[in-house]
Design an enzyme around this catalytic site. Structure first.
Site, short mmCIF file in Angstrom:
data_model
loop_
_atom_site.label_atom_id
_atom_site.label_comp_id
_atom_site.label_asym_id
_atom_site.label_seq_id
_atom_site.Cartn_x
_atom_site.Cartn_y
_atom_site.Cartn_z
N ASN A 111 0.82 -1.21 0.00
CA ASN A 111 0.00 0.00 0.00
C ASN A 111 0.85 1.27 0.00
O ASN A 111 0.48 2.27 -0.61
CB ASN A 111 -0.94 0.00 1.21
CG ASN A 111 -1.99 -1.08 1.12
OD1 ASN A 111 -2.24 -1.62 0.05
ND2 ASN A 111 -2.60 -1.41 2.24
N ARG A 157 2.14 -10.14 -3.54
CA ARG A 157 2.17 -11.59 -3.76
C ARG A 157 3.26 -12.26 -2.94
O ARG A 157 3.06 -13.32 -2.35
CB ARG A 157 2.36 -11.89 -5.24
CG ARG A 157 1.14 -11.57 -6.10
CD ARG A 157 1.31 -12.09 -7.52
NE ARG A 157 2.42 -11.46 -8.21
CZ ARG A 157 2.32 -10.31 -8.88
NH1 ARG A 157 1.14 -9.68 -8.95
NH2 ARG A 157 3.36 -9.79 -9.50
N ASP A 201 -5.46 0.26 -4.89
CA ASP A 201 -4.71 0.29 -6.14
C ASP A 201 -5.56 0.84 -7.29
O ASP A 201 -5.11 1.71 -8.05
CB ASP A 201 -4.21 -1.11 -6.48
CG ASP A 201 -3.29 -1.12 -7.69
OD1 ASP A 201 -2.28 -0.41 -7.66
OD2 ASP A 201 -3.59 -1.83 -8.66
N ASP A 208 -5.02 4.48 -9.18
CA ASP A 208 -4.83 4.53 -10.64
C ASP A 208 -5.67 5.64 -11.26
O ASP A 208 -5.23 6.36 -12.15
CB ASP A 208 -5.20 3.19 -11.28
CG ASP A 208 -4.14 2.13 -11.06
OD1 ASP A 208 -3.02 2.47 -10.63
OD2 ASP A 208 -4.45 0.94 -11.32
#
Length: 203
Positions: free
Chosen positions: A28, A73, A86, A90
């Site tokens: 984040n 991940r 996210d 964007d």
């Protein structure tokens, strides 16, 4: 279309993601930092007509923003909040890019055509993103489109950078192409959602 390059990009991004993960930085933080960098580059350079250097700064932070998914991940910190953050960031970054262009061309840049093209591309990008989000909120899929975010970013940044280097009509061509492709993408998403919703009614 650029999604086909993701396996190749993963080979480059994953090792860097592992290095970042070892520093303890969270996905984040990377997401927000990338967005702040993109917005700062767009809103500090573009309104002053420094399109080349603004594009360089934006591109650097766009690549930086690619690492949040890799770190998520690797650290196992994927989740709903991260995905929401996210996607939202964007939209902020995209808006800042076109806002910076609009501020320049409605000000000292004095080009009504380019300002309108940039505004159209900004609105079209919002509609493209909203169509997908709304469709998924209704339980439908909406992953189609000739110009998804990656394609739109590449076209807009390359055009702005070339314009900043003095290439004639680079932004005229780039934004016009982007406007057409964005319109086609909106139509594609409307079509696929209409098909799915019609199928539900029929069943």
């Amino acid at each position: 279309m650029l999604n086909r390059l993701r396996p190749a990009l993963a080979k480059v991004v994953t090792p860097i993601g592992r290095t970042l993960a070892r520093t303890g930085v969270t996905p984040n933080v990377i997401t927000v930092t990338g967005t702040v960098g993109v917005a700062a580059g767009a809103l500090l350079f573009y309104p002053r007509g420094e399109l080349f250097w603004g594009t360089v700064a934006i591109t650097a932070f766009v690549f930086f923003d690619m690492f949040d998914g890799a770190v998520a991940r690797i650290t196992g910190k994927t989740g709903t909040w991260g995905a929401f953050l996210d996607s939202t960031m964007d939209r902020v970054g995209d808006a800042a890019i076109f806002a910076g262009l609009i501020l320049w061309f409605t000000g000292a840049g004095d080009n009504a055509l380019l300002s309108w093209l940039a505004l159209f591309c900004l609105v079209a990008g919002v509609v493209i993103s909203y169509a997908k989000a709304r469709a998924e909120g209704l339980g439908l899929t909406c992953d189609v489109g000739i110009a998804e975010r990656s394609e739109r970013l590449v076209i807009s940044l390359v055009a702005a950078g070339l314009h900043g280097l003095g290439v004639p009509y680079a932004l005229h061509v780039g934004l016009s192409l982007l406007a057409v492709l964005s319109t086609v993408t909106v139509a594609q998403r409307f079509h696929v959602v209409h098909q799915q919703s019609a199928g539900r009614v029929a069943s």
